[in-house]
Each structure stands twice: as structure tokens, then as C-alpha cells.
Write a protein that holds these residues in place. Structure first.
Motif, PDB file in Angstrom:
ATOM      1  N   PRO A 123      49.631  21.480  44.729  1.00 15.77           N
ATOM      2  CA  PRO A 123      48.736  20.594  45.487  1.00 15.77           C
ATOM      3  C   PRO A 123      47.337  20.504  44.885  1.00 15.77           C
ATOM      4  O   PRO A 123      46.759  19.419  44.798  1.00 15.77           O
ATOM      5  CB  PRO A 123      48.709  21.235  46.877  1.00 15.77           C
ATOM      6  N   MET A 124      46.786  21.639  44.433  1.00 10.80           N
ATOM      7  CA  MET A 124      45.439  21.610  43.863  1.00 10.80           C
ATOM      8  C   MET A 124      45.434  20.921  42.505  1.00 10.80           C
ATOM      9  O   MET A 124      44.490  20.183  42.182  1.00 10.80           O
ATOM     10  CB  MET A 124      44.879  23.031  43.744  1.00 10.80           C
ATOM     11  N   LEU A 125      46.468  21.133  41.710  1.00 12.12           N
ATOM     12  CA  LEU A 125      46.530  20.462  40.413  1.00 12.12           C
ATOM     13  C   LEU A 125      46.552  18.942  40.598  1.00 12.12           C
ATOM     14  O   LEU A 125      45.855  18.208  39.885  1.00 12.12           O
ATOM     15  CB  LEU A 125      47.769  20.926  39.648  1.00 12.12           C
ATOM     16  N   GLY A 126      47.331  18.481  41.561  1.00 17.33           N
ATOM     17  CA  GLY A 126      47.346  17.052  41.830  1.00 17.33           C
ATOM     18  C   GLY A 126      46.019  16.557  42.370  1.00 17.33           C
ATOM     19  O   GLY A 126      45.566  15.454  42.034  1.00 17.33           O
ATOM     20  N   PHE A 127      45.372  17.373  43.206  1.00 18.00           N
ATOM     21  CA  PHE A 127      44.093  17.005  43.808  1.00 18.00           C
ATOM     22  C   PHE A 127      43.022  16.819  42.738  1.00 18.00           C
ATOM     23  O   PHE A 127      42.288  15.818  42.735  1.00 18.00           O
ATOM     24  CB  PHE A 127      43.695  18.083  44.807  1.00 18.00           C
ATOM     25  N   VAL A 128      42.903  17.776  41.821  1.00 14.95           N
ATOM     26  CA  VAL A 128      41.835  17.673  40.823  1.00 14.95           C
ATOM     27  C   VAL A 128      42.133  16.556  39.820  1.00 14.95           C
ATOM     28  O   VAL A 128      41.205  15.909  39.309  1.00 14.95           O
ATOM     29  CB  VAL A 128      41.599  19.021  40.113  1.00 14.95           C
ATOM     30  N   SER A 130      44.709  27.780  30.346  1.00 14.91           N
ATOM     31  CA  SER A 130      43.662  28.718  29.974  1.00 14.91           C
ATOM     32  C   SER A 130      44.080  29.470  28.717  1.00 14.91           C
ATOM     33  O   SER A 130      45.208  29.970  28.627  1.00 14.91           O
ATOM     34  CB  SER A 130      43.406  29.717  31.103  1.00 14.91           C
ATOM     35  N   PRO A 131      43.206  29.571  27.712  1.00 16.42           N
ATOM     36  CA  PRO A 131      43.554  30.336  26.504  1.00 16.42           C
ATOM     37  C   PRO A 131      43.676  31.834  26.778  1.00 16.42           C
ATOM     38  O   PRO A 131      44.228  32.561  25.963  1.00 16.42           O
ATOM     39  CB  PRO A 131      42.378  30.041  25.572  1.00 16.42           C
ATOM     40  N   GLU A 132      43.185  32.284  27.918  1.00 25.33           N
ATOM     41  CA  GLU A 132      43.208  33.716  28.222  1.00 25.33           C
ATOM     42  C   GLU A 132      44.354  34.096  29.153  1.00 25.33           C
ATOM     43  O   GLU A 132      44.841  35.223  29.110  1.00 25.33           O
ATOM     44  CB  GLU A 132      41.878  34.133  28.862  1.00 25.33           C
ATOM     45  N   GLU A 133      44.799  33.170  30.034  1.00 20.84           N
ATOM     46  CA  GLU A 133      45.825  33.494  31.019  1.00 20.84           C
ATOM     47  C   GLU A 133      46.819  32.337  31.092  1.00 20.84           C
ATOM     48  O   GLU A 133      46.451  31.214  31.458  1.00 20.84           O
ATOM     49  CB  GLU A 133      45.195  33.744  32.393  1.00 20.84           C
ATOM     50  N   ASP A 134      48.094  32.607  30.788  1.00 16.41           N
ATOM     51  CA  ASP A 134      49.109  31.565  30.789  1.00 16.41           C
ATOM     52  C   ASP A 134      49.344  30.971  32.168  1.00 16.41           C
ATOM     53  O   ASP A 134      49.748  29.813  32.294  1.00 16.41           O
ATOM     54  CB  ASP A 134      50.435  32.123  30.250  1.00 16.41           C
ATOM     55  N   GLU A 135      49.095  31.751  33.226  1.00 16.84           N
ATOM     56  CA  GLU A 135      49.395  31.291  34.576  1.00 16.84           C
ATOM     57  C   GLU A 135      48.238  30.541  35.210  1.00 16.84           C
ATOM     58  O   GLU A 135      48.245  30.277  36.410  1.00 16.84           O
ATOM     59  CB  GLU A 135      49.764  32.489  35.458  1.00 16.84           C
ATOM     60  N   VAL A 136      47.237  30.194  34.401  1.00 16.32           N
ATOM     61  CA  VAL A 136      46.038  29.561  34.933  1.00 16.32           C
ATOM     62  C   VAL A 136      45.729  28.293  34.155  1.00 16.32           C
ATOM     63  O   VAL A 136      45.861  28.248  32.928  1.00 16.32           O
ATOM     64  CB  VAL A 136      44.827  30.521  34.856  1.00 16.32           C
ATOM     65  N   TYR A 137      45.343  27.244  34.887  1.00 14.14           N
ATOM     66  CA  TYR A 137      44.837  26.020  34.278  1.00 14.14           C
ATOM     67  C   TYR A 137      43.323  25.970  34.422  1.00 14.14           C
ATOM     68  O   TYR A 137      42.758  26.392  35.450  1.00 14.14           O
ATOM     69  CB  TYR A 137      45.424  24.782  34.966  1.00 14.14           C
ATOM     70  N   GLU A 138      42.669  25.444  33.398  1.00 14.57           N
ATOM     71  CA  GLU A 138      41.248  25.143  33.486  1.00 14.57           C
ATOM     72  C   GLU A 138      41.093  23.662  33.822  1.00 14.57           C
ATOM     73  O   GLU A 138      41.713  22.813  33.183  1.00 14.57           O
ATOM     74  CB  GLU A 138      40.542  25.444  32.165  1.00 14.57           C
ATOM     75  N   ALA A 139      40.294  23.372  34.824  1.00 14.82           N
ATOM     76  CA  ALA A 139      40.020  21.998  35.234  1.00 14.82           C
ATOM     77  C   ALA A 139      38.566  21.679  34.916  1.00 14.82           C
ATOM     78  O   ALA A 139      37.667  22.419  35.326  1.00 14.82           O
ATOM     79  CB  ALA A 139      40.289  21.818  36.719  1.00 14.82           C
ATOM     80  N   VAL A 140      38.333  20.592  34.184  1.00 14.44           N
ATOM     81  CA  VAL A 140      36.982  20.239  33.743  1.00 14.44           C
ATOM     82  C   VAL A 140      36.711  18.776  34.075  1.00 14.44           C
ATOM     83  O   VAL A 140      37.568  17.904  33.858  1.00 14.44           O
ATOM     84  CB  VAL A 140      36.811  20.462  32.217  1.00 14.44           C
TER      85      VAL A 140
END
Length: 883
Positions: free
Chosen positions: A853-858, A868-878
Motif C-alpha cells: 500500500p505504501m509503495l503504491g501511495f508514494v 536500498s543499496p544497504e538492505e534488500d528488503e527496503v526501498y528508497e523513495a525520493v
């Protein structure tokens, strides 16, 4: 929804300046001119420090520093430059540094125009006259110190080189080390806020010591000090405060400002060293509220009595031993003596002192133990000291109270004190010094707890008549006056809803008699003059007038008296009031401090108020909780609670009046001072009988040290089902509603928001999220007004700026029942609007990969997503905000 953001933010700087380049450099260049006295000291300290990075020297030869012909010839741009140059050579050197990409410097020499040079070149500097910078953990000693600081957990931020040398010399003898020594010097471009913002984020820093002389940016300082005090004890000393203000108001206002930030204020170098000894080596027992219940154990009764006197004189409490504790201690005392506090073990008990101190430290009724030792004949003093070390180390891992040691004497005790200090104990040479350390520990705990205290839900909702105040102030300026008449000053207070004594203006004696007849008797007659702030001093006040004739006669006599004593005073007539019934007389004041700006004062009122020395201070803005605390610190609080023939007064109404006065300071910064004296207080409420108000010269405005609540950002918002919510900035009074909103979140929502299965929000986290600095961050909450007039939080969106890069990190959470109503999008749009106005260029966040839901929202908001280059389970949103 995404991970919690970093709580302590870096300070604001230029785009090129990096805090890490200054405070943790990888390379450094010393640029020195021949003949500068500071140059050889700096070169020697740099070479001897063991710095692992690159060290270069220009203009001076020193083994260990690689020589270079000029800044332009350096193979790589340095992170940091130390500029030991005459004033005329300083700007060309800073221009050369900027051209090479170096924007951090230390200026240990005289440079009165450093601020202007820094502005022209973009190079920010510690100085002028900086003591320099030491970071022992990386072997950096770019200072004017005569001793090399040991690595440790103290941080010293100082304007005085002499004080820095004194503290470092003392610390070397005590075996205390430092994480940082930062010389602010003249505080021209990089000051206390910059240093504190850096230290707030350093895990290797324990306590922070501040030597304050001049604060360049009061709001930035308070903000940074509060951020640091949330995670580190901070102690401050001000030299020359009484010299600058013999009345002591400046010192009192500074103490109030530091208290507001959670900082412990000490009064002199001895106290600063005692606080450093304590805070560096002792930790308060977890969970204690006040921390001031002190237990004393000694091998000499006289030392114990001295310590007990110091506890009482310092405002602490002697711990009351429980019956069980008394029974346990009774078996240890000679001659069947009954145990008490102080607990005197008697002659020959030195080796048992440690055992009994440890027993006392385990008692729940004791917050701190002061263990006192006096030398005795044939006593194995070293054995006693070693026993104390062992006992304190054993207690450190338990939930025991801290033990502070007073080891008196010098010929034999000096060596033993050193043994105790080397072992990491907080040790002092006298009973009084040990008690001061214990009281510092308690006061630091109280200050930091008060700064993060969660206030109740109650908010004083004000609806002042701003237009009426503007008219009153404009009329005074149009008449060429900065001082308002009493009638005008009371009119300002009435516009803010503060009850005032009814009164009428009278042009002359006859009109005064008629006005009194209309208002009722007994009457009060006062001269009206913008030139007489203290009317009683010239006979300009008459009380207890029972008839119109008495009022007329008093007016004639008063006019003659005032004209004789102050012939130059402009007379605007008389003010006639109905005399108030007997009540407590209070004085509320708004004033200005050169360092911390507008302040609020509270204490006893009346004509002798200045002689009573019962005034406490705080900074605007105040809420009801802060106003209650201000009242409670004064001796007048005991009168308000009821004393002998004085019945209890309505303390809530007094707090209300303080908040209203505070709001005047927020709304009208052109007001220089405003005094209400007397403010009558009784069980029914308060009544302002007299007031004086002085304006600043045209174009001047007061600057608050604490950012006020931005009420102007509150707006309504209609969600899709038609309900109208209020969207406004968060405030401290939202603490309870914020915690309740967290409790309504699902387990999945909590994990998505906090990246962990957080079960509840700690009071410290609630305080951090609701008590924000509006200059640094913003949190908008969506609220619904409930039947009991309290507000329910239904959503929150937060943006914390990264000032160094115009980047800010976001968080957003919406109550489960409000999803799909457009609330989340609206909260984010309000954040974007605020961010653009504040110069934020980029917004970023981190979202768990399974938070669809948050990925679609952003994405819908225009954010770009990447792993994220540091954590595979995390996306960076910019998101680039743009203009």
C-alpha cells in the motif's frame, strides 16, 4: 510505513560545508605565518597527537607534518585547515581554501572581521581566538593545549582558552578523558549550535560541558542544546554574568533558558569540575523520579554532619531509612548505637566503609550514596580504597544507586584519591564537594525529565482582539510615544482576555469625581502619564477614596504633587478605578535579555516587589504546564496555596494569565516590556489593576529563543465521506492522543511504520514526536473534536530536514478507519507545501518491500523508487520538490 527517522539532526550549514570535515577530518593543513606565537604550539600538538590522516604544514617546519609551498600546491584538498595568520592574510587564505574545496577552518588568532570574511569566501570557521579542536579518539590535537587530552567520554565546548587549559589540566590529574574539545572562541560563524548538533549524534560522547559567554543565535542554541540533552547530560557555566548584570536578571534568565533545554547550570569552575566528575563517572539509578534522596555513610561523624548540612542547604533530602534497613545497619554499629542518616560507623571502620556503602546503595529509598572517609592511625588506607573500588564495580551492574566518594585529607589520602579516580570512581576531596556532585546528578535528571515531560491534554484556546491591540499601539506611536499609558496597557491585556479592573479616564478633578460615582466606592485614583512608570514614587496613586468629593480633592492634591516632583512629566489626566477587595498581589513581567531575548517573570507584586527577591523566570511561549512549573518554582506558590490568614487562590487563573502574557510576546514582538503589577489573585480568579507597556523603536522586533507554535498553519480538510477534520502542526499537548492513536494501529501497520514489532511507545519517544522544533521539522496531525472537547488524532505526517543538503525525510501514518479518505495524500501535500517554503529541495523515505500500500501511495505522489543499496528488503523513495 517507513523507518523511524534520526532524532538528532545536524546543524544547518552552507551547501559546501560538511560537519564531518570539521569534527572528524581525514586530512588537515596548518597554514602559519612566521612570528605567530600560536604556530609552534599548534604544530607540536598536531605532530604529537598520533593523527592517522594526512597532515600538512605551510609556512612552518615541524617533524611529522608534510611541508607544502601553498594551498594550491597541496596534492589533495584538505578537510580542515588551521589558519594561524595575520588579519590581512586571512581572507586570501580562505579564498584559496574554497578554491580547493575546503570549507572548514579553525582560526586561533585575532580576526575581528572573521564573520564577514567567512560570508565572502564560504569557509566556516571556529574562532576568532579559538582554543582549537581535539578529538583524541582519532589522535587529533589541533589545539593550544599544554597537555594532550586523554580519550574518554567528556566533551568540552568552550569560548575561553584559559578555562579549557584549566579543565584539561584537572582532567589529566583525575584520569578523565575527552571525546571532543571544541574551542568556539569568538563564535563568529560556527558556534555552540554547530558543536552541540554534532555531539548530539556521537555515541562516544557521555557528558557535555559548556563554557558560555556569547550566543550568536539564541534559537539555534536552545534547539541544539535540547536535542543534545535528550541523550547526553549537558552542563553549562557562564563567566561574567553578574559583571554584565549586577541585578542578576540575566543570570536568572539564562538558567531558565538552560532549564527549558534540559541543561544543568552551574555557578563556577569548582561546580563545573564537580559536575564533570559526577556525570562522567556516575549514573543515576533507573526509574528514580527526583533523585535527591541522599544516604550518607562515614567513618567519621563530623564529616557526616558536614555532608548532611550540605544536602539540606543544597535543597536535597536526607534519605529516610526503612525499619528493615535500620535493623540491618544496627548490627554493624558499635555500642548498640541506633542507625541514622548520616550513618557513622565509628573509629577503625574504614575497611568496612565500602561494604556498608554498597548495602545503602541497594536500598530502594536511596537515590545516591555519599561515602565519606577520614584518615585514621594505623589504618590500611589503601586497602579501604581498594575495597571501595571493588564494591562500586560490583554495584555498577545492578540497579543500585550511584556511590560518590569523599576521601578527605592530602598527605595519605591524596594518593588514595588518585587510586579511586584511576579506577573510574567519582571521588572528591571534601564532604561538601561529594554532596554537590550528588545534587548535580539529581538536578540534571530533573532538568532533562522536565524538558521531556508530557503535558496534559488541556490547551488554553485564545481568541485575542489583535485589531484592538494594533490600534492601541499605533495611536501611541502616532503620538510620538513608546510608553503607553496605564489605560492603554490595560486595554492590551483586556484584548487578550485577561480580566482588568474597570476604570474610566478623567481629564481633571471634577471628571474624576463623577467617574468614581459611576464606578462605585471605595475608589482608586491614579495619575496618567507615559513618563511615570512608577506612579507611587511621586504620589501618583491614592487608595481608599470613599466619596466623589474625596476623589476631587485627591486629584487636585495629586496634580500639584506630581508637577512639583516631576515638572517635565506629560500629564494625560487621571484613571479612576473601583478598588479591588483584599487579595494576593502578584507581578507578571515581560522583559528582554541581551542573550536570550524576551523573558517572562513571575513573583510577588506590590510597591516592594523589587525588594522581595522572589521572581522566577521562563521563556515565551508558555503553555499551561510550563506556566504551572514557573509558579511552582517561586516562594509565592506557598501563598497561593493558602497560608495562615490567606485563603487559597485560583492558581489555574494565574497560569492562564501567564499564558496570555506569553502570547502577547509571541504576537507583538514590537513590545519591549510589559509589567502587570499588581495582579490581584484570590479564590475567584485574577484581576489586573495596573500595567505598564513600552514599545521598541520603530523597525525593531524581539526574537524568541524558542520557536512559537505556528497556529497560522492550521486549516480544515473535508475527507471523502464529508467529515471536516482539522489539519494543524503537532504540539506537546497532543502526547496522550498520539499514544492512543498508536494503540489503534494494527500490528502490521506498526511494523511498516517502525520497522519493528513495537508494542507501545515509551514516554521518551512520545515526547520526542510531539515536542518538536518548528524551525527544524514539521509534523501535521489530522484531528477530530470529540464530545468531551478533547481531540482524537486520526493521522500524522512528519518531515525532518537535513539542513546540510536541503533534504528532508518523511513519515506518514493514517488511522485504519480513515484509509481511503484522501487524508494521507492531503497530509503529504501539506508537508510538501511547508518544505518548499522552508527551502527543502528533496524528500526521501524508506519503505519495506512488503508494504505494497505504501509503495503504491508514494508512486502516486510522484516518488521514484529504488532498492536500498544497504538492505534488500527496503526501498528508497525520493521526490524532488522543485519550486
Amino acid at each position: 510505513m517507513h523507518r523511524p527517522m534520526v532524532l538528532a539532526q545536524p546543524f544547518r550549514g552552507t551547501a559546501a560545508f560538511r560537519a564531518s570535515a570539521l569534527f572528524r577530518p581525514r586530512s588537515l593543513v596548518l597554514v602559519a605565518a612566521p612570528g605567530m606565537a600560536e604556530a609552534p604550539v599548534l604544530a607540536s600538538n598536531l605532530a604529537a597527537g598520533g593523527f592517522k590522516g594526512r597532515l600538512h604544514a605551510i609556512g612552518i617546519a615541524q617533524e611529522g607534518l608534510a611541508p607544502a609551498g601553498s594551498i594550491a600546491e597541496l596534492s589533495d584538498p584538505p578537510d580542515l585547515a588551521v589558519l594561524c595568520l595575520p588579519q590581512a592574510e586571512l581572507e586570501p587564505a580562505m579564498q584559496a581554501l574554497a578554491a580547493r574545496g575546503c570549507f572548514a577552518a579553525i582560526v586561533p588568532v585575532t580576526a575581528p572581521d572573521l564573520a564577514a570574511v567567512s560570508a565572502r569566501t564560504g569557509v566556516r570557521a571556529l574562532g576568532q581566538g579559538s582554543f582549537g579542536l581535539c578529538v583524541p579518539a582519532i589522535g587529533l590535537n589541533a589545539s593550544l593545549s599544554h597537555v594532550a587530552p586523554l580519550p574518554g567520554r567528556l566533551a568540552l565546548v568552550t569560548q575561553s582558552s584559559a578555562l579549557a587549559r584549566a579543565v584539561l589540566d584537572w582532567a589529566a590529574a583525575e584520569g578523565l578523558g575527552f571525546s571532543h574539545v571544541i574551542g568556539i572562541g569568538g563564535n563568529a560563524t560556527l558556534g555552540f549550535a554547530a558543536a552541540l548538533d554534532w555531539l548530539a549524534r556521537q555515541a562516544d560522547t557521555g557528558a557535555v560541558l559548556l563554557d558560555l559567554r556569547r550566543i550568536r543565535n539564541r534559537r539555534a542554541f536552545i534547539s541544539a542544546a535540547r536535542a543534545t540533552a535528550r541523550t547526553h547530560p549537558v552542563v553549562a557555566l557562564r563567566a561574567g554574568g553578574r559583571l554584565a548584570d549586577a541585578a542578576g536578571i540575566g543570570d536568572a534568565v539564562m538558567e531558565a533558558a538552560l532549564r527549558r533545554a534540559g541543561v544543568l547550570r552551574v555557578s563556577g569552575l569548582e561546580d563545573l569540575l564537580a559536575a564533570a566528575e559526577t556525570l562522567a563517572r556516575a549514573r543515576p539509578r533507573p526509574g528514580t523520579a527526583q533523585g535527591d534522596r541522599i544516604g550518607i555513610v562515614t567513618n567519621g561523624h563530623g564529616l557526616g554532619l558536614l555532608a548532611a548540612d550540605a544536602v539540606v542547604a543544597g535543597g536535597g533530602r536526607l534519605a529516610v531509612l526503612s525499619p528493615g534497613a535500620q535493623a540491618a545497619f544496627a548490627a554493624l554499629l558499635p555500642g548498640g548505637r541506633q542507625p541514622d542518616n548520616p550513618l557513622s560507623l565509628g573509629s577503625g571502620a574504614g575497611p568496612r566503609l565500602a561494604e556498608v556503602a554498597a548495602m545503602m546503595a541497594a536500598l530502594p529509598e536511596v537515590d545516591a550514596v555519599v561515602a565519606l572517609h577520614a584518615p585514621e592511625p594505623f589504618e590500611p588506607g589503601d586497602v579501604a580504597a581498594e575495597a571501595m573500588v571493588a564494591a562500586c564495580r560490583a554495584g555498577a551492574g545492578r540497579r543500585a544507586a550511584p556511590v560518590l566518594v569523599g576521601w578527605s585529607g592530602q598527605a595519605t589520602a591524596g594518593r588514595q584519591r588518585q587510586l579511586l579516580a584511576n579506577a573510574g570512581l567519582a571521588v572528591f576531596a571534601t564532604p561538601e564537594a561529594a554532596v554537590r556532585g550528588a545534587l548535580h546528578l539529581a538536578q540534571d535528571r530533573r532538568n532533562r525529565a522536565a524538558a521531556a515531560e508530557l503535558p496534559p491534554r488541556q490547551v488554553l484556546e485564545l481568541a485575542p482582539d489583535h485589531a484592538a491591540v494594533r490600534r492601541i499601539l499605533a495611536d501611541a506611536r502616532a503620538a510620538g510615544r513608546l510608553g503607553l499609558t496605564e489605560e492603554e496597557a490595560l486595554g492590551v491585556l483586556a484584548a487578550y482576555g485577561l480580566p482588568t479592573v474597570p476604570g474610566r479616564r478623567a481629564a481633571g478633578p471634577a471628571e474624576a469625581g463623577d467617574a468614581a460615582a459611576m464606578l462605585g466606592f471605595p475608589a482608586v485614583l491614579k495619575i496618567l502619564s507615559p513618563d511615570l512608570p512608577h506612579k507611587s514614587e511621586v504620589g501618583g496613586v491614592q487608595l481608599g477614596l470613599g466619596t466623589a468629593a474625596q476623589v476631587r480633592e485627591a486629584a487636585v492634591a495629586m496634580l500639584a504633587r506630581v508637577r512639583q516632583r516631576r515638572p517635565e512629566a506629560r500629564i494625560a489626566g487621571f484613571l479612576v478605578q473601583r478598588q479591588a477587595a483584599r487579595a494576593l498581589e502578584l507581578r507578571l513581567r515581560l522583559g528582554e535579555d541581551p542573550m536570550f531575548g524576551p523573558w517572562i517573570g513571575f513573583g510577588q507584586g506590590g510597591t516592594a516587589a523589587d525588594l522581595l527577591e522572589d521572581e522566577e523566570y521562563d521563556l515565551p511561549p508558555l503553555n499551561l504546564a510550563l506556566a504551572d512549573q514557573l509558579i511552582g518554582r517561586s516562594r509565592t506558590a506557598r501563598l497561593l496555596a493558602g497560608f495562615r490568614d490567606w485563603p487559597p487562590a485560583n492558581t489555574g487563573a494565574v497560569a492562564d494569565a501567564l499564558v496570555r502574557l506569553s502570547q502577547v510576546a509571541v504576537d507583538f514582538p514590537e513590545i519591549a516590556s510589559l509589567t502587570i503589577n499588581p495582579l490581584f489573585a484570590d479564590a475567584a480568579g485574577v484581576l489586573a489593576a495596573d500595567a505598564t507597556l513600552v514599545l521598541r523603536p520603530a523597525g525593531e522586533a524581539g526574537v524568541l529563543a524558542v520557536a512559537p507554535y505556528p497556529a497560522e498553519l492550521a486549516r480544515p480538510f473535508r475527507v471523502r465521506d464529508g467529515e471536516v477534520l482539522t489539519i494543524r502542526p503537532i504540539r506537546p499537548e497532543d502526547a496522550a492522543a498520539h499514544a492512543e492513536a498508536f494503540g489503534r494501529l494494527s500490528t502490521e501497520d506498526v511494523r511498516w511504520r517502525f520497522f519493528s514489532p513495537l508494542k507501545e511507545m515509551s514516554p521518551a519517544l512520545v515526547a520526542r514526536l510531539t515536542q518538536i522544533d518548528y524551525d527544524r521539522e514539521m509534523a501535521f496531525v489530522a484531528t477530530r473534536r470529540q464530545a468531551d472537547r478533547t481531540e482524537m488524532t486520526l493521522g500524522v505526517a512528519r518531515l525532518i530536514r537535513d539542513p546540510d543538503s536541503a533534504t528532508a525525510e518523511f513519515a506518514v501514518t493514517v488511522a485504519p478507519e480513515m484509509k481511503g479518505q484522501g487524508l494521507g495524500r492531503h497530509l503529504m501535500e501539506r508537508l510538501f507545501e511547508w518544505g518548499r517554503a522552508e527551502g527543502v529541495g528533496r524528500v526521501l523515505g524508506h519503505v519495506l518491500a512488503d508494504n505494497a500500500p505504501m509503495l503504491g501511495f508514494v508512486r502516486a505522489l510522484g516518488f521514484t523508487l529504488r532498492r536500498s543499496p544497504e538492505e534488500d528488503e527496503v526501498y528508497e523513495a525520493v521526490l524532488e520538490l522543485g519550486g
